[in-house]
Design a protein around this motif. Sequence first.
Motif, PDB file in Angstrom:
ATOM      1  N   GLY A 112      25.314 -18.928  27.341  1.00  6.40           N
ATOM      2  CA  GLY A 112      26.370 -19.619  26.585  1.00  6.40           C
ATOM      3  C   GLY A 112      27.091 -18.710  25.603  1.00  6.40           C
ATOM      4  N   ALA A 113      26.687 -17.462  25.527  1.00  4.57           N
ATOM      5  CA  ALA A 113      27.324 -16.526  24.586  1.00  4.57           C
ATOM      6  C   ALA A 113      28.133 -15.483  25.360  1.00  4.57           C
ATOM      7  N   PHE A 114      28.898 -14.716  24.634  1.00  6.17           N
ATOM      8  CA  PHE A 114      29.668 -13.613  25.212  1.00  6.17           C
ATOM      9  C   PHE A 114      28.994 -12.289  24.837  1.00  6.17           C
ATOM     10  N   VAL A 115      29.104 -11.320  25.745  1.00  4.82           N
ATOM     11  CA  VAL A 115      28.540  -9.994  25.481  1.00  4.82           C
ATOM     12  C   VAL A 115      29.680  -8.984  25.587  1.00  4.82           C
ATOM     13  N   SER A 116      29.902  -8.252  24.502  1.00  5.56           N
ATOM     14  CA  SER A 116      30.986  -7.265  24.498  1.00  5.56           C
ATOM     15  C   SER A 116      30.450  -5.936  23.980  1.00  5.56           C
ATOM     16  N   PRO A 117      31.230  -4.876  24.107  1.00  2.81           N
ATOM     17  CA  PRO A 117      30.836  -3.642  23.411  1.00  2.81           C
ATOM     18  C   PRO A 117      30.877  -3.886  21.902  1.00  2.81           C
ATOM     19  N   ALA A 118      30.159  -3.095  21.144  1.00  2.00           N
ATOM     20  CA  ALA A 118      30.255  -3.160  19.681  1.00  2.00           C
ATOM     21  C   ALA A 118      31.477  -2.348  19.269  1.00  2.00           C
ATOM     22  N   ILE A 121      26.666  -9.640  20.681  1.00  2.00           N
ATOM     23  CA  ILE A 121      26.519 -10.972  21.268  1.00  2.00           C
ATOM     24  C   ILE A 121      27.344 -11.922  20.402  1.00  2.00           C
ATOM     25  N   LEU A 122      28.265 -12.615  21.046  1.00  2.00           N
ATOM     26  CA  LEU A 122      29.298 -13.368  20.324  1.00  2.00           C
ATOM     27  C   LEU A 122      29.288 -14.845  20.719  1.00  2.00           C
ATOM     28  N   ARG A 123      29.644 -15.688  19.761  1.00  2.00           N
ATOM     29  CA  ARG A 123      29.892 -17.113  20.047  1.00  2.00           C
ATOM     30  C   ARG A 123      31.361 -17.391  19.748  1.00  2.00           C
ATOM     31  N   GLY A 124      31.970 -18.208  20.602  1.00  5.00           N
ATOM     32  CA  GLY A 124      33.359 -18.583  20.358  1.00  5.00           C
ATOM     33  C   GLY A 124      33.483 -19.419  19.091  1.00  5.00           C
ATOM     34  N   THR A 125      34.665 -19.389  18.491  1.00 10.84           N
ATOM     35  CA  THR A 125      34.928 -20.247  17.322  1.00 10.84           C
ATOM     36  C   THR A 125      36.085 -21.177  17.681  1.00 10.84           C
ATOM     37  N   SER A 156      13.650  -9.051  25.763  1.00 13.14           N
ATOM     38  CA  SER A 156      14.654  -9.817  26.501  1.00 13.14           C
ATOM     39  C   SER A 156      15.387 -10.707  25.514  1.00 13.14           C
ATOM     40  N   ILE A 157      16.686 -10.694  25.590  1.00 15.25           N
ATOM     41  CA  ILE A 157      17.497 -11.513  24.670  1.00 15.25           C
ATOM     42  C   ILE A 157      18.247 -12.534  25.494  1.00 15.25           C
ATOM     43  N   ASP A 158      18.083 -13.798  25.147  1.00 17.05           N
ATOM     44  CA  ASP A 158      18.753 -14.872  25.874  1.00 17.05           C
ATOM     45  C   ASP A 158      20.167 -15.047  25.312  1.00 17.05           C
ATOM     46  N   ALA A 159      21.153 -14.732  26.136  1.00 16.47           N
ATOM     47  CA  ALA A 159      22.547 -14.857  25.689  1.00 16.47           C
ATOM     48  C   ALA A 159      23.262 -15.971  26.448  1.00 16.47           C
ATOM     49  N   ARG A 180      38.925 -15.479  18.288  1.00 14.24           N
ATOM     50  CA  ARG A 180      37.999 -15.088  17.213  1.00 14.24           C
ATOM     51  C   ARG A 180      36.571 -15.512  17.596  1.00 14.24           C
ATOM     52  N   TYR A 181      35.639 -14.691  17.237  1.00 11.71           N
ATOM     53  CA  TYR A 181      34.235 -14.932  17.598  1.00 11.71           C
ATOM     54  C   TYR A 181      33.357 -14.762  16.367  1.00 11.71           C
ATOM     55  N   ARG A 182      32.213 -15.453  16.411  1.00 14.53           N
ATOM     56  CA  ARG A 182      31.192 -15.194  15.386  1.00 14.53           C
ATOM     57  C   ARG A 182      30.186 -14.207  15.986  1.00 14.53           C
ATOM     58  N   LEU A 183      29.952 -13.120  15.262  1.00 17.36           N
ATOM     59  CA  LEU A 183      29.025 -12.090  15.741  1.00 17.36           C
ATOM     60  C   LEU A 183      27.596 -12.565  15.478  1.00 17.36           C
ATOM     61  N   GLU A 184      26.923 -12.906  16.576  1.00 16.87           N
ATOM     62  CA  GLU A 184      25.568 -13.454  16.433  1.00 16.87           C
ATOM     63  C   GLU A 184      24.546 -12.346  16.260  1.00 16.87           C
TER      64      GLU A 184
END
Length: 459
Positions: A400-406, A440-444, A395-398, A449-453
């Motif tokens: 507060g993060a964004f989930v998109s296709p790779a 799984i992405l965090r906003g910048t 299980s991955i806790d996301a 633009r996002y940081r790929l977590e």
Amino acid sequence: MPRPAACLPALARGALLACLTLASSCVAASQDLAAPTPEALARAWSEEHVPLPPAPLVTHALVEAQVARLVRESGGLVASEVLGESVEGRRIHHLTIGRGSKAVLLWSQMHGDEPTATSALFDLGHWLVRHRSEPVVARLLDTLTLHVVPMLNPDGAERYQRRNAQGIDINRDALHLQTPEGRLLKALRDRVEPVIGFNLHNQNWRTSVGTPPQPAAISLLAVAYDEARSEDARRQLTKRACAVIVEALQPFAAGRIGRYDDAFEVRAFGDNITKWGTGVVLIETGPWPGPDPDRALVQMNFVAIVTALDAIASGRVMQADPDTYERLPENDGNLFHTIVRGGTVLAGTGVAPFLADVGLAGSRVVRQGPGGRTLQWQGSIADLGDLRVYGALESIDATGAFVSPAYSSAVAGAEVTIPAGTAAGATPKVQIGAPARLWILRGTSTPGRYRLERVVELR
Ligand SMILES: [Zn+2]
């Protein structure tokens, strides 16, 4: 050393069962020897197991080499014969181990893509050979004769598929007997009249047990022989054997052991072999987390089988409480490989962002490449939404993060942008059935633009 052999001179099967059932004096005497502990068996396995590739990569050729090696190194303890041939002419081997009057039948890989126990059976053979002079092992070998079919369906194993080369599920052929593999199994049972049989399988990687759902690492079944699921001496024995296995696996898989559906399947081998006179324990190996699940699963099979055989040899099985088996929760199918929980999904389908868990599921496949066979995960997005009632190997806790296709081969830590206007075309999407590759992405501070977590994929 007290030995139970005196109570078992060439008795008929019914009398053998009676001997087990009545806990006769010879059995009581043999119980003076302490049973090997699960922890000690697990340790022995870690130090001594046969160094085979992960179970799905064990081929028929490897099985043949292992049969020859075990016989060669056994000093006469292990004998082998070719039972017969598969549809495509592959040899099906039968190993005989021990000198006792109670026959026990163990068969694995009746389904070609269910390989875990095959490796465990070779570990069992080598362990018996190596420790043959120790009192507990000598008791087992004096009391039991093991009849082992390590790979019943070599054509299926070659293709890593369930069915044989005719396309028949051998485990639904007990009545028609149209498969050579099924005919060989029945003939062996009829020849050796085992007091108990172990039918060794794998179940799919969605199999769960309990609430909240855990991976069902091992599921057990004392196989029924009629629609009413009647209980007689055969089934009492198999329920007790299942109870012994449950106890043995507690140190490794507490909460991860389930009970398989005990509905009578009129066409299946376990059910019919029970009907023909040999009670059958079904062991279904299931999912396990981590990068090397086969290691843990083969080890648990080894511990389960050795402990059950020792309990049968010593008579201790008759002291096991069938309720330990009956109380097990039944299997379910509530497991994902991975659930990404609590993220905001940027689906790439043109819909507005939404909050959802994303469930990835799949199965392991064997691919034949130029460098040989490799084992891979093949999976997809299997569910979206509120998945709190389901379990996962990871299980991955996301939150507060964004989930998109790779969208690319970018790696964690990279700064990425999300393509705009992706509702059409071949771009990847987060939707049911889409490939199981997510970012799984965090906003910048820069809009868009996002940081790929993390890159999430089945592996
Ligand atoms: Zn199976």
